[in-house]
Design a protein around this motif. Structure first.
Motif, PDB file in Angstrom:
ATOM      1  N   LEU A 195       0.931  -1.201   0.069  1.00 32.19           N
ATOM      2  CA  LEU A 195      -0.057  -0.084   0.238  1.00 32.19           C
ATOM      3  C   LEU A 195       0.834   1.054  -0.172  1.00 32.19           C
ATOM      4  O   LEU A 195       0.751   2.394  -0.732  1.00 32.19           O
ATOM      5  CB  LEU A 195      -0.810  -0.225   1.048  1.00 32.19           C
ATOM      6  N   THR A 196       2.084   1.396   0.693  1.00 34.34           N
ATOM      7  CA  THR A 196       2.922   2.380   0.837  1.00 34.34           C
ATOM      8  C   THR A 196       3.614   2.544  -0.398  1.00 34.34           C
ATOM      9  O   THR A 196       3.459   3.831  -1.018  1.00 34.34           O
ATOM     10  CB  THR A 196       3.928   2.348   2.125  1.00 34.34           C
ATOM     11  N   MET A 197       4.107   1.406  -1.045  1.00 35.07           N
ATOM     12  CA  MET A 197       4.825   1.895  -2.206  1.00 35.07           C
ATOM     13  C   MET A 197       3.937   1.971  -3.576  1.00 35.07           C
ATOM     14  O   MET A 197       4.367   2.576  -4.746  1.00 35.07           O
ATOM     15  CB  MET A 197       5.800   0.389  -2.307  1.00 35.07           C
ATOM     16  N   GLN A 198       2.655   1.691  -3.390  1.00 36.56           N
ATOM     17  CA  GLN A 198       1.682   1.697  -4.351  1.00 36.56           C
ATOM     18  C   GLN A 198       1.534   3.308  -4.626  1.00 36.56           C
ATOM     19  O   GLN A 198       1.544   3.882  -5.752  1.00 36.56           O
ATOM     20  CB  GLN A 198       0.317   1.127  -4.105  1.00 36.56           C
ATOM     21  N   ASN A 199       1.479   3.904  -3.577  1.00 36.24           N
ATOM     22  CA  ASN A 199       1.330   5.401  -3.420  1.00 36.24           C
ATOM     23  C   ASN A 199       2.517   6.193  -3.976  1.00 36.24           C
ATOM     24  O   ASN A 199       2.572   6.970  -4.501  1.00 36.24           O
ATOM     25  CB  ASN A 199       0.876   5.942  -1.779  1.00 36.24           C
ATOM     26  N   VAL A 200       3.723   5.503  -3.664  1.00 32.28           N
ATOM     27  CA  VAL A 200       4.753   6.021  -4.359  1.00 32.28           C
ATOM     28  C   VAL A 200       4.847   5.992  -5.862  1.00 32.28           C
ATOM     29  O   VAL A 200       5.326   6.606  -6.520  1.00 32.28           O
ATOM     30  CB  VAL A 200       6.197   5.221  -3.791  1.00 32.28           C
TER      31      VAL A 200
END
Length: 284
Positions: free
Chosen positions: A65-70
């Motif tokens: 989820l965090t890296m998808q936002n990245v």
């Protein structure tokens, strides 16, 4: 190629864990040096001291989820650069995106590991152990491969299914080069199938009384859509056109600057966004 956040989220992760799987290890080891040798010999770790399959799933879900936002942020930056008229060669762009992704991942995983009270080396070994028994731990396999797909979408490297003991899952057959016309047809099939499945999942959520505007529900939807919708679209591409994702991505890299291809991809992305918004899916 300009890519919409929704497309990247759905098409999207690489595993930076490279340690060999062995036995399940414990969470962060104690720093105390006062244990006697007999204590070490007789010590039995409780279940809650071990890294469980649920721990691994939770950690990879958070990383995803965090890296998808990245990925979304990187996509927006690329769009701004392209809209300014600056053209970056595909190979250089891919290299830059990969470097930025990995830089952000280093910072992200340190925080996630700390929040979950795990040691990186122990997590690596526990992850690979569970992946060696994928039929017994399907949720671990799903979480890890979802993250691998996200990384793959950025790096262009084939890493989905990779484990230290068996390497990556081999791609059947020789590489298939697509013409611009074949890519347009494949992209239309892929994105229409992708969108249809994402809308279907959104409707299922609504029917179950789940509010997609709720951040926790939205995150759950993102993860489910990223796996299920992507799998259905890939299978459709393979069954109807005999095209695998690595060849599809290679064709996009090769032909994305062809006006007809860029226009088609842009129209498909706009159409996808409109249909998802109509289905009540909040844009990231």
């Amino acid at each position: 190629m300009p890519s919409s956040p929704t497309t990247l989220a759905a098409v999207a992760a690489g595993c930076t864990l490279l340690a060999y799987g062995a036995s399940r290890l414990t969470k962060k080891p104690t720093t105390s040096t006062d244990l006697a040798l007999t204590d070490l010999d007789d010590e039995i770790f409780s279940e809650e001291d071990c890294i469980s399959a649920d721990d691994v799933v939770a950690i990879f879900d958070k990383l995803f989820l965090t890296m998808q936002n990245v990925v979304v942020q990187l996509s927006q930056q690329v769009q701004q650069i392209q809209m300014s008229g600056q053209m970056i060669p595909e190979a250089q762009l891919r290299q830059l995106l990969k470097a930025e992704f990995e830089r952000a991942l280093v910072a992200c995983q340190a925080q996630v590991f700390e929040e979950n009270d795990v040691d990186a080396d122990c997590l690596e070994e526990a992850t690979w152990e569970f992946m060696e028994e994928e039929e017994k731990y399907p949720k671990v396999k799903r979480a890890v491969e979802r993250f691998q797909k996200l990384y793959e979408s950025i790096s262009g490297e084939e890493v989905v299914g990779w484990t230290p003991n068996k390497g990556k899952t081999p791609t059947a057959g020789a590489k298939k080069e697509l013409s611009a016309e074949e890519l347009i047809k494949a992209a239309t099939l892929y994105f229409e199938t992708l969108t249809e499945k994402m809308v279907e999942i959104a409707k299922e959520y609504k029917a179950a009384g789940k509010d997609l505007k709720d951040p926790k529900v939205s995150q759950q939807y993102q993860m489910e859509a990223s796996s299920d919708a992507n799998d259905v679209a890939e299978e459709k591409l393979k069954s109807e056109m005999d095209i695998v994702m690595s060849d599809f991505r290679a064709a996009v890299d090769k032909h994305s600057r062809v006006p007809a291809v860029g226009q088609t991809l842009g129209m498909l992305q706009i159409k996808q966004q409109q249909e998802l918004m109509a289905a009540g899916v909040p844009m990231m």
